[in-house]
Design an enzyme around this catalytic site. Structure first.
Site, short mmCIF file in Angstrom:
data_model
loop_
_atom_site.label_atom_id
_atom_site.label_comp_id
_atom_site.label_asym_id
_atom_site.label_seq_id
_atom_site.Cartn_x
_atom_site.Cartn_y
_atom_site.Cartn_z
N ALA A 1 0.86 -1.19 0.00
CA ALA A 1 0.00 0.00 0.00
C ALA A 1 0.89 1.23 0.00
O ALA A 1 1.93 1.27 0.66
CB ALA A 1 -0.90 -0.01 1.23
N THR B 1 2.61 -2.26 4.33
CA THR B 1 2.67 -0.81 4.14
C THR B 1 3.91 -0.47 3.34
O THR B 1 4.88 -1.22 3.33
CB THR B 1 2.82 -0.08 5.48
N ASP B 2 3.89 0.69 2.70
CA ASP B 2 5.16 1.28 2.29
C ASP B 2 5.80 1.79 3.58
O ASP B 2 5.16 1.88 4.62
CB ASP B 2 4.97 2.40 1.27
N TRP B 3 7.07 2.12 3.51
CA TRP B 3 7.93 2.25 4.69
C TRP B 3 7.65 3.49 5.57
O TRP B 3 8.37 4.46 5.54
CB TRP B 3 9.37 2.22 4.21
N THR B 4 6.63 3.41 6.37
CA THR B 4 6.40 4.47 7.36
C THR B 4 5.56 3.96 8.52
O THR B 4 4.68 3.12 8.35
CB THR B 4 5.68 5.69 6.74
#
Ligand code: BGC
Length: 676
Positions: free
Chosen positions: A219, A252-255
């Protein structure tokens, strides 16, 4: 508690019932930046340089698995403390070149080579392919993506996924969804009408999901119509799972800057890179009744379903020595098929062996193999154009080469920790005195000028000096063309770029324009083999090259003039009301790429979607009722041809094998996949 339960493929529910609440939360939260920063801090991890990992639960036999970027190859640290060995990965051509091949077997072959390197270096899931739509040419990450067209994007992604996963390694198609700009990428809200969203920005993901079953989906960072995609139940559950039948994992994308409980409820199963605070938050929320444990269980089950598929779980022992030689050949062949010949006045190319060429432009001696950011691959080498040409028996003018190499040595961009990790922009262009062009035109039979562009994650491109040529570049093209044409000698322009640039104002000057994209580590060889005629170009544009940037409908709603600091986090949430920073209206609707430029009354493109020349000629029949066309090579040299039909009942595309002069092939065009 049952004794000695350990995870197997067939006891996931049993293991789930054994997990404590804390362990469940632990499984859905990644292990942090440890593996990414291993080289710097000396952390002991299975694969230094990998983007992320999951957390192990040893008492239940649940190992940590390794996630590593893509997409143009596996992205890991090439060197490890205490080891003399190297761990380079093949630098394959960028996504936009792979789609320019229109050859899905070729893309699949690239995918399997990448998958094999992932497997042999100990990576379980490759964070690729990137497949957002080229909505606007200035998106900084377009090089990682495939096309302005959802069918080509989806089919190319599906082929890539099939290839990687054929090696028993997973993929993560990204960035889901409508992540079409880098400016303020963590917060920007993409505002898209649902019909447009589905047809343009989701249907490519749908094709990849339905046809190739990626193990995971990533995502994106942005919001979509007000809700972060990572917390967006409509997107991640209703559409992705319930409508398209996706049964893998969403990460998730990296956060970590989202509401973790909302992500779980939305169907986002794995938080990357993962922070301890997220584990505590989940435990607390379940205990307080603010998050249902059954919702958490769904995600935990999916994490375990992923883990049991991986090489790590199966006890695979990576050799740490994939066959980089064989893979380099694949990288070269892919580049040869995706390079696009845009202009070839009076059959200028191919050049005969024995010819001498004057090579202009720093990019000729310092080819950009790929883009920067997480898409940067630590490759063992890059073959430059001068080296490739010499191997093909085309001689490079020495005195000019020495001047450029000297300039490059003196103007290397400063090496920093970040550039080591994320790739460098390349040297600045060398000013070219007119006398040098004149002297070169006396000594060489022809000229080649390389124009280079670099871009990458965290920032969008600009108009001045990026989409548009600089005055220096325009001057070089004009001076070299004048000098060489005055002697009846030809000029070739090579575009070593990651994204579309302006071509209309200067394209009449040179005799040849060759779009090399960023062609991977074997780029110089691939280009030289096309220039010498050893290979007949067969790439076609996966994206429109407009005459003017402002001809593109999305130019009204794109931060092309944003020069704020750190465009990646430009405005954060405080700028949420700033147009094109806090939010972006997709007002252009369906008018993306050729869907707009093909309409009556629309401006003409400089080079149309699907355009690309060959050294031979082809005749193509009309499609029959089975969507088959017959392609005949009517020219004088062997070649491959792409047939593209983008509208109506015959929509689809196909590419022939190498056809000898006079030879025909019947192609079945692949068609748009029907939804439901
Ligand atoms: C990028 C992703 C990448 C991830 C891990 C993010 O910043 O947007 O594409 O997979 O980092 O490196």
């Amino acid at each position: 508690m049952a004794q000695n339960v350990t995870l197997r493929q067939d006891n996931i529910d049993e293991v789930l019932s054994e997990l404590t609440l804390k362990e469940k939360a632990t499984l859905v939260v990644g292990a942090g930046y440890k593996s990414m920063l291993a080289g710097m801090f000396g952390f002991k991890v299975p694969v230094p340089g990998a983007a992320g990992m999951t957390r192990a639960i040893p008492r239940l036999g649940i190992p940590a698995i390794v996630l590593s970027d893509g997409p143009a190859g596996v992205r890991i640290e090439p060197k490890r403390k205490g080891s003399k060995d190297t761990f380079y990965c093949t630098g394959f051509p960028i996504g936009s070149l792979l789609s320019s091949t229109w050859n899905m077997e070729m893309v699949e072959m690239v995918g399997s080579a990448i998958g094999n390197e992932a497997l042999e270096y100990g990576v379980d899931v490759l964070l690729a392919p990137g497949m957002n739509i080229h909505r606007n040419p200035l998106c900084g990450r377009n090089f990682e993506y495939f096309s302005e067209d959802p069918l080509l994007s989806g089919k190319t992604a599906a082929a890539y996924v099939r290839g990687v996963q054929s090696q028993g390694v997973g993929t993560s198609v990204k960035h889901f969804a409508a992540n079409n700009q880098e400016t303020n990428r963590f917060w920007n809200d993409s505002r898209v009408d649902e019909a447009v969203l589905r047809e343009i920005y989701l249907s490519n993901f749908e094709i990849a999901v339905r046809e190739a079953k990626p193990w995971t989906v990533m995502a994106s960072y942005n919001r979509l119509n007000g809700v972060h995609t990572q917390e967006n139940k409509w997107l991640l559950t209703d559409v992705l799972r319930d409508e398209w039948g996706f049964d893998g994992l969403v990460m998730t994308d990296w956060t970590g800057q989202r509401n973790t409980a909302h992500q779980i409820e939305a169907g986002c199963d794995l938080m990357e890179p993962g922070e301890k605070a997220q584990i505590n938050e989940l435990v607390k929320k379940v205990r307080k009744g603010e998050l249902k444990e059954s919702d958490l269980d769904i995600c935990v089950r999916r994490v375990m379903e992923l883990i049991v598929k991986t090489p790590t779980f199966k006890g695979y022992r990576p050799s740490l020595s994939p066959d980089l030689k064989v893979h380099a050949e694949i990288a070269r062949e892919a580049a040869e098929e995706g390079i696009v010949l845009l202009k070839n006045e009076k059959g200028t190319l191919p050049f005969a062996k024995g010819k001498s060429v004057a090579l202009f432009g720093v990019g000729s001696y310092q080819l950009l193999a790929g883009g920067t950011g997480s898409g940067h691959v630590h490759r063992p080498y890059i073959v430059n154009l001068d080296e490739g040409l010499e191997k093909e028996g085309i001689h490079v003018l020495d005195f000019l080469a020495s001047q450029y190499k000297d300039h490059i040595n003196k103007n290397q961009p400063k090496k920093t920790f970040m550039s080591g990790m994320l790739g460098s922009p390349g040297s600045t262009e060398m000013p070219l005195p007119q006398e040098t062009a004149l002297l070169a035109s006396e000594k060489a039979d022809a000229a080649i000028i390389t124009i280079s562009r670099q871009a990458g994650e965290g920032g969008d491109r600009h108009l001045e000096g990026d989409f548009l040529l600089t005055d220096l570049e325009k001057g070089i093209i004009a001076d070299v063309c004048n000098a060489f044409h005055a002697r009846g000698k030809k000029v070739v322009v090579v575009l070593n770029i990651g994204g579309v640039i302006e071509t209309a104002s200067w394209k009449d000057l040179p005799d040849v324009i060759l779009l090399a994209w960023q062609p991977g580590q074997e780029g110089g060889n691939a280009l030289a083999r096309i220039i010498s005629g050893a290979v007949n170009p067969s790439g076609k544009l996966p994206v429109t090259f407009p005459v003017d940037y402002f001809d593109i409908p999305s130019s009204k709603n794109f931060p092309y003039d944003y020069h704020g600091k750190g465009s990646m986090t430009a405005g954060k949430d405080k700028d949420k009301d700033v147009r094109n920073v806090g939010y972006t209206e997709y007002e252009e609707g369906f008018d993306v790429g050729y869907r707009y430029f093909g309409k009556p009354g629309s401006p003409k493109a400089s080079y149309e979607f699907g355009f690309g020349l060959s050294y031979t000629a082809f005749e193509v029949s009309a499609p029959d009722k089975n969507n088959c066309v017959t392609v005949t090579n009517t020219g004088k040299v062997p070649g491959k041809e792409v047939v593209i039909i983008m509208e109506g009942v015959h929509a689809g595309f196909g590419k022939t094998h190498l056809l000898q002069p006079g030879e025909s092939e019947t192609l079945q065009l692949n068609s748009v996949i029907k939804t439901n």
